[in-house]
Design a protein around this motif. Structure first.
Motif, PDB file in Angstrom:
ATOM      1  N   ASN A 168      33.693 -10.711 -48.501  1.00 51.59           N
ATOM      2  CA  ASN A 168      33.161  -9.735 -49.482  1.00 51.59           C
ATOM      3  C   ASN A 168      32.742  -8.512 -48.629  1.00 51.59           C
ATOM      4  N   VAL A 169      33.457  -8.233 -47.456  1.00 53.40           N
ATOM      5  CA  VAL A 169      33.041  -7.086 -46.748  1.00 53.40           C
ATOM      6  C   VAL A 169      34.285  -6.351 -46.583  1.00 53.40           C
ATOM      7  N   GLY A 170      34.647  -4.992 -47.133  1.00 49.54           N
ATOM      8  CA  GLY A 170      35.549  -4.195 -46.882  1.00 49.54           C
ATOM      9  C   GLY A 170      35.417  -3.161 -46.249  1.00 49.54           C
ATOM     10  N   PHE A 171      36.432  -2.490 -45.645  1.00 52.26           N
ATOM     11  CA  PHE A 171      36.182  -1.154 -44.658  1.00 52.26           C
ATOM     12  C   PHE A 171      36.592   0.081 -45.557  1.00 52.26           C
ATOM     13  N   HIS A 172      35.822  -0.069 -46.723  1.00 50.69           N
ATOM     14  CA  HIS A 172      35.950   1.289 -47.357  1.00 50.69           C
ATOM     15  C   HIS A 172      35.529   2.341 -47.034  1.00 50.69           C
ATOM     16  N   ASN A 173      34.435   2.183 -46.273  1.00 46.55           N
ATOM     17  CA  ASN A 173      33.659   3.628 -45.518  1.00 46.55           C
ATOM     18  C   ASN A 173      34.402   3.792 -44.224  1.00 46.55           C
ATOM     19  N   ARG A 174      34.607   5.090 -43.755  1.00 45.79           N
ATOM     20  CA  ARG A 174      35.219   5.204 -42.584  1.00 45.79           C
ATOM     21  C   ARG A 174      34.492   4.716 -41.374  1.00 45.79           C
ATOM     22  N   ILE A 175      33.462   4.552 -41.608  1.00 49.22           N
ATOM     23  CA  ILE A 175      32.354   4.278 -40.290  1.00 49.22           C
ATOM     24  C   ILE A 175      31.537   3.024 -40.741  1.00 49.22           C
ATOM     25  N   THR A 176      32.022   1.905 -40.060  1.00 48.51           N
ATOM     26  CA  THR A 176      31.411   0.603 -40.356  1.00 48.51           C
ATOM     27  C   THR A 176      30.707   0.055 -39.080  1.00 48.51           C
ATOM     28  N   ASN A 177      29.247  -0.337 -39.108  1.00 45.31           N
ATOM     29  CA  ASN A 177      28.616  -1.010 -38.158  1.00 45.31           C
ATOM     30  C   ASN A 177      28.653  -2.650 -38.608  1.00 45.31           C
ATOM     31  N   ILE A 178      29.087  -3.219 -37.583  1.00 44.05           N
ATOM     32  CA  ILE A 178      29.034  -4.875 -37.676  1.00 44.05           C
ATOM     33  C   ILE A 178      27.716  -5.295 -37.024  1.00 44.05           C
ATOM     34  N   ASP A 179      26.684  -5.488 -37.615  1.00 45.90           N
ATOM     35  CA  ASP A 179      25.397  -5.872 -37.239  1.00 45.90           C
ATOM     36  C   ASP A 179      25.192  -7.253 -36.900  1.00 45.90           C
ATOM     37  N   LEU A 180      25.288  -7.741 -35.326  1.00 42.33           N
ATOM     38  CA  LEU A 180      25.263  -9.155 -35.260  1.00 42.33           C
ATOM     39  C   LEU A 180      23.912  -9.532 -34.576  1.00 42.33           C
ATOM     40  N   HIS A 181      22.756  -8.757 -34.715  1.00 42.14           N
ATOM     41  CA  HIS A 181      21.897  -9.081 -33.711  1.00 42.14           C
ATOM     42  C   HIS A 181      20.937 -10.278 -34.236  1.00 42.14           C
ATOM     43  N   ASP A 182      21.182 -10.668 -35.571  1.00 42.88           N
ATOM     44  CA  ASP A 182      20.351 -11.828 -36.011  1.00 42.88           C
ATOM     45  C   ASP A 182      21.048 -13.054 -35.862  1.00 42.88           C
ATOM     46  N   LEU A 183      22.311 -13.143 -35.239  1.00 43.14           N
ATOM     47  CA  LEU A 183      22.889 -14.508 -34.799  1.00 43.14           C
ATOM     48  C   LEU A 183      22.585 -14.925 -33.507  1.00 43.14           C
ATOM     49  N   SER A 184      22.428 -16.337 -33.162  1.00 40.91           N
ATOM     50  CA  SER A 184      22.506 -17.005 -32.084  1.00 40.91           C
ATOM     51  C   SER A 184      23.331 -16.688 -30.760  1.00 40.91           C
ATOM     52  N   THR A 185      23.251 -16.972 -29.626  1.00 43.14           N
ATOM     53  CA  THR A 185      24.401 -16.396 -28.777  1.00 43.14           C
ATOM     54  C   THR A 185      25.528 -17.265 -29.091  1.00 43.14           C
ATOM     55  N   ASN A 186      25.575 -18.406 -29.517  1.00 45.38           N
ATOM     56  CA  ASN A 186      26.942 -19.191 -29.780  1.00 45.38           C
ATOM     57  C   ASN A 186      27.378 -18.293 -31.106  1.00 45.38           C
ATOM     58  N   MET A 187      26.611 -18.374 -32.145  1.00 43.51           N
ATOM     59  CA  MET A 187      27.202 -17.617 -33.341  1.00 43.51           C
ATOM     60  C   MET A 187      27.654 -16.389 -33.164  1.00 43.51           C
ATOM     61  N   ARG A 188      27.066 -15.368 -32.197  1.00 46.94           N
ATOM     62  CA  ARG A 188      27.234 -14.141 -32.152  1.00 46.94           C
ATOM     63  C   ARG A 188      28.894 -14.137 -31.649  1.00 46.94           C
ATOM     64  N   VAL A 189      29.322 -15.051 -30.676  1.00 41.49           N
ATOM     65  CA  VAL A 189      30.539 -14.930 -30.111  1.00 41.49           C
ATOM     66  C   VAL A 189      31.504 -15.133 -31.179  1.00 41.49           C
ATOM     67  N   PHE A 190      31.257 -16.338 -32.226  1.00 37.48           N
ATOM     68  CA  PHE A 190      32.022 -16.619 -33.410  1.00 37.48           C
ATOM     69  C   PHE A 190      32.182 -15.620 -34.218  1.00 37.48           C
ATOM     70  N   GLY A 191      31.079 -14.916 -34.335  1.00 38.32           N
ATOM     71  CA  GLY A 191      31.055 -13.759 -35.317  1.00 38.32           C
ATOM     72  C   GLY A 191      31.647 -12.620 -34.788  1.00 38.32           C
ATOM     73  N   MET A 192      31.750 -12.311 -33.457  1.00 40.52           N
ATOM     74  CA  MET A 192      32.464 -11.252 -32.962  1.00 40.52           C
ATOM     75  C   MET A 192      34.174 -11.653 -33.104  1.00 40.52           C
ATOM     76  N   LEU A 193      34.391 -12.787 -32.804  1.00 37.07           N
ATOM     77  CA  LEU A 193      35.954 -13.300 -33.109  1.00 37.07           C
ATOM     78  C   LEU A 193      36.326 -12.996 -34.335  1.00 37.07           C
ATOM     79  N   THR A 194      35.503 -13.476 -35.425  1.00 35.36           N
ATOM     80  CA  THR A 194      35.825 -13.345 -36.764  1.00 35.36           C
ATOM     81  C   THR A 194      36.006 -11.939 -37.211  1.00 35.36           C
TER      82      THR A 194
END
Length: 582
Positions: free
Chosen positions: A392-418
């Motif tokens: 449900n995330v679209g890149f309709h705004n030309r500036i998008t920040n993907i905030d990953l700081h609430d993810l654990s270390t393992n989930m952070r890499v998973f989130g980055m790859l996704t």
């Protein structure tokens, strides 16, 4: 204009400002190549003007020969005088002997070593609001000149002609000249440093060698991909935030995406009118690893191949494969199940999800498939299942920040790859529209933990260059990253590197990778201040410093905890004060 203020003949006055033009009269026996830079670096307003006029080679040879003839006559006169007085005629005055040797050497240079002769006039102009201040500046210039074996004096009774000579008109009205050779002239050029000033570029600091602004346009580099690396507190986040701001202002059509594992870019993105997308177990936003948004029109086979690579990398991230890599059997099973998941949902039922993928794994006959399914289970049900939803995330705004700081270390890499898969989809769509995609990945070293992830990221990096992607990896720990051959290849194929202060181990890795000289190593060692470093842009290597003035922009880019805390306290104090007044 008054060229005799208070009867003085060595200064002049224009309105309320006093000025003085000095002349470089004499040089020492050894001309150093840094003397002019030492004068230019003085903390005062000044202008150095060199009037250089070439002499025709035939005229130069004739001039030197006439000087030698005159010296020979003087030598004969000295010898005749010595004989009349009963002295040894072979003993010559030292000054005459040295002058003869210098003239003979000059004649040899002109004849045999491709040297040329020039007439030279060196003028230095400085000004101040008061006579006392001007005199102090003049004394400082003369003192620096004496330290470099230069004779510098004000031009008495010729300040009018001297002022006309320092104006940018190319005319010399002062008859204070001497002769210099090509080498001596070349040594006086204070441009021994490489400058970087590309049209349409952004500001990265000042050259530590010349003080000039360093302006780099990454779009003009053959491979604009790059890295910004440095120890914590070295200024790398400040530099990246400034580049993001430059990009937003310089290229209003381009899209900027940031991977923010530390949650430190949110304030900047809000100020620039962008959107922050928070990925967390309690967030409403979701990214589906299977999503093909923005690329529906592209070839199915190519998209499926890249998706398979992505899921191999995702599996590596969650299965803690260490340095061994996924077994070939596991790779075959994952490939088969990814293809089956897309085939199952090909009837217009939307994109497959991790649940579909998990169900297909469970149905496979191999024991390895059940083991893979067991590892995926925690991402399908329970608290970690927030990637098991339709995007449900679209890149309709030309500036998008993907905030990953609430993810654990393992989930952070998973989130980055996704998120990388979502960016890849967006990159294709932007390329079709003629739009450049800028991607900033903080803590990029986390993508170099497993061979399969490295292979996926290296492929993403290489493909991105062909589709107008400008990717920047940001890291505070590069020695581990550079131990991987694919990572080293990525660095060597990137034309942009901004290196701030490095730990000793990281410094050794960069020095070996980029073949840094001893002087270049000093620009990124432990002794430098925050904001200083070495910018590598294509073939240019420019040492930089960045004493950016404090203000609204500085506060927006700043990441120093103590200064941010001080700003917050000041904001709270101001808010409470307004409340009490009302």
């Amino acid at each position: 204009m008054d060229f005799k203020p208070s009867g003085r003949s060595d200064i002049f006055r224009i309105d309320e400002t006093y000025g003085c033009v000095l002349s470089i009269r004499t040089f020492g026996s050894m001309l150093e190549d840094h003397y002019l830079a030492n004068i230019i670096d003085l903390p005062m307003p000044l202008s150095v003007n060199l009037h250089i006029q070439p002499i025709a080679q035939s005229d130069a040879l004739a001039l030197v020969k006439r000087q030698l003839d005159w010296m020979d006559k003087e030598i004969i006169d000295e010898q005749m005088s010595a004989m009349k007085k009963g002295y040894d005629y072979t003993i010559l005055p030292p000054e005459l002997r040295y002058s003869k040797e210098e003239a003979e050497e000059l004649l040899d240079f002109l004849r045999n070593k491709n040297e040329r002769l020039f007439t030279y006039t060196g003028l230095i102009y400085t000004y101040a609001d008061t006579v006392d201040a001007l005199e102090r500046q003049v004394e400082q210039i003369i003192s620096v000149g004496q330290g470099n074996s230069l004779g510098i004096e004000p031009l008495y009774y010729r300040q009018r002609q001297a002022l006309n000579s320092v104006l940018p008109l190319g005319m010399n009205h002062v008859d204070v000249t001497r002769y210099l050779t090509t080498g001596q002239i070349a040594m006086q050029m204070p441009f021994a440093s490489l400058e970087l000033n590309q049209e349409g570029g952004g500001y990265y600091g000042q050259s530590k060698q010349s003080g000039n602004l360093v302006i780099c346009n990454r779009k003009k580099l053959a491979s604009p991909m790059g890295f910004v690396c440095g120890k914590p507190g070295s200024g790398k986040s400040f530099s990246v935030k400034r580049e993001i701001t430059n990009t937003v202002l310089a290229y209003p059509e381009d899209e900027i995406i940031i991977f923010d594992p530390a949650g430190e870019y949110g304030n900047l993105i809000e100020a620039l009118g962008g959107v922050n997308v928070r990925l967390a177990p309690d967030a409403d936003t979701a990214l589906n690893p299977f999503d093909l948004a923005d690329v529906e029109g592209r070839a199915d086979a190519a998209q499926l191949a890249f998706k398979i690579d992505a899921f191999l990398a995702l599996s590596s991230a969650m299965m803690a494969e260490s340095s061994e890599g996924l077994p070939e059997a596991d790779k075959s099973i994952i490939t088969r199940c990814v293809e089956a998941a897309y085939a199952r949902c090909s009837g217009g039922e939307g994109m497959p999800t991790l649940s579909d993928f998990h169900e297909i794994l469970v149905e496979q006959p191999e024991a390895e498939a059940r083991d893979i399914a067991l590892r995926y289970e925690r991402y399908v049900t329970g608290a970690l299942s927030f990637f098991n939803r339709q995007s449900n995330v679209g890149f309709h705004n030309r500036i998008t920040n993907i905030d990953l700081h609430d993810l654990s270390t393992n989930m952070r890499v998973f989130g980055m790859l996704t998120a990388l898969e979502a960016v890849r989809n967006r990159m294709y769509a932007n390329f079709d529209r003629g739009v450049t995609t800028w991607l900033y990945i903080d803590e990029v070293q986390s993508l170099f933990g497993h061979p399969t992830i490295i292979d996926y990221f290296a492929k993403f990096w290489a493909e991105g260059r062909k589709f107008n992607l400008i990717c920047t990896g940001i890291s505070q720990n590069t020695s581990h990253m550079l131990t991987h051959e694919r990572a080293r290849t990525m660095v060597l194929n990137s034309d942009f590197m901004l290196l701030h202060k490095q730990a000793s181990q990281d410094l050794a890795a960069w020095a070996e990778m980029l073949s840094l000289s001893g002087a270049e190593r000093e620009y990124i060692d432990e002794s430098i201040k925050a904001g200083e470093g070495l910018l590598v842009a294509g073939g240019a290597r420019v040492p930089i410093r960045d004493d950016f003035p404090k203000g609204a922009l500085y506060d927006l880019w700043n990441t120093k905890p103590e200064e941010i805390a001080q700003l917050k306290r000041a904001h709270v104090f101001e808010k409470n004060a307004k409340r009490s007044r009302s």
